[in-house]
Design an enzyme around this catalytic site. Structure first.
Site, PDB file in Angstrom:
ATOM      1  N   ASP A  21       0.835  -1.202   0.000  1.00 17.76           N
ATOM      2  CA  ASP A  21       0.000   0.000   0.000  1.00 17.76           C
ATOM      3  C   ASP A  21       0.870   1.253   0.000  1.00 17.76           C
ATOM      4  O   ASP A  21       1.949   1.264   0.592  1.00 17.76           O
ATOM      5  CB  ASP A  21      -0.906  -0.017   1.239  1.00 17.76           C
ATOM      6  CG  ASP A  21      -2.053   0.968   1.148  1.00 17.76           C
ATOM      7  OD1 ASP A  21      -2.354   1.443   0.030  1.00 17.76           O
ATOM      8  OD2 ASP A  21      -2.646   1.274   2.197  1.00 17.76           O
ATOM      9  N   ASN A  69     -10.400  -3.230  -6.888  1.00 17.19           N
ATOM     10  CA  ASN A  69      -9.604  -2.216  -7.600  1.00 17.19           C
ATOM     11  C   ASN A  69     -10.110  -1.909  -9.002  1.00 17.19           C
ATOM     12  O   ASN A  69      -9.700  -0.909  -9.609  1.00 17.19           O
ATOM     13  CB  ASN A  69      -8.133  -2.640  -7.675  1.00 17.19           C
ATOM     14  CG  ASN A  69      -7.406  -2.503  -6.360  1.00 17.19           C
ATOM     15  OD1 ASN A  69      -6.384  -3.153  -6.139  1.00 17.19           O
ATOM     16  ND2 ASN A  69      -7.910  -1.676  -5.444  1.00 17.19           N
TER      17      ASN A  69
END
Length: 242
Positions: A21, A69
């Site tokens: 991340d 996503n």
């Protein structure tokens, strides 16, 4: 960045999973578009793979692209898919040379035909490598993983191959995409965020969690070492007493 480390070899995690991340925030700090962060994140992937192979970790699972996503802007998704193909084209031969097996975990049916073909070729080439298993979770979500495992077991019940009472946690585990791999010992998330994001929910049942403030493109051997040191200082009880 190389660093001198002194780990306890008898207490290394067998399976490390990382939620990679912070690419977007890293790019923003550089005054660049998000895709610039994703491109530089590939360097951190190389460093993590090198570290895992060097120190005897047997399975490394990296969360590259979640099933959620797809909701990102189309330009970013397209760039990520292009980067995925590019990485397969440039990195797989190196993985094979270093005896590293590559698995892509997730629902591959949504990928383009060319990407699906390249994935099959990459997995086939490295299938018998034994030094390290590198799992790349792409179009992966744990809800999907557990649902698919449930469907597989339900189909076996329907066909009379097993009964409902035959279903055990071990059978569920073997129906997941990680199949015969060991459960996750250490889960790392970078960028300071402290959540699991639908990642390997079954597999991390007894994992140690480590949250690093480092943004993924800056995650290097020193960062990985900090997570391993923290892991080795903990007493894992698996639900038992001290």
């Amino acid at each position: 960045m190389e660093t001198s480390v002194n780990f306890d070899p008898s207490n290394m995690p067998q399976h490390v999973a990382i939620i990679m991340d912070g690419n977007g925030r890293w790019a923003k700090k550089q005054g660049k578009l998000r895709v610039f962060g994703h491109q530089n994140g590939v360097n951190a992937v190389r460093a993590a793979v090198h570290f895992a192979a060097k120190y005897g970790i047997k399975v490394l699972t990296l969360y590259a692209f979640s099933s959620e996503n797809w909701n990102r802007p189309a330009t970013e998704v397209s760039a990520l898919m292009s980067l995925f193909i590019q990485a397969l084209n440039t990195e797989v031969s190196k993985l094979h040379k270093h005896n590293i097996r590559l698995n892509i975990l997730g629902d591959k049916t949504r990928f383009s035909d060319s990407l699906q073909k390249r994935i099959i070729e990459s997995e086939t080439l490295t299938a018998h490598n034994t030094r390290l298993t590198l799992n790349i979770a792409a179009n992966y979500g744990s809800h999907w993983d557990i649902t698919e495992a449930t469907k597989k077991l339900a189909e076996k019940v329907k066909l009379g191959k097993i009964s409902v009472t035959d279903i055990t946690p071990e059978k569920v585990q073997r129906a997941l995409v990680t199949a015969e791999q060991p459960p996750v010992d250490l889960l790392i998330r970078t960028s300071g965020e402290q959540r699991i994001s639908n990642f390997l929910l079954w597999q991390i049942a007894y994992a140690e969690l480590f949250f690093s403030d480092v943004l993924w493109p800056d995650f290097d051997e020193t960062s990985f070492s900090e997570a391993i040191y923290a892991y080795q200082q903990r007493e894992r009880r698996f639900g038992g007493c001290e």
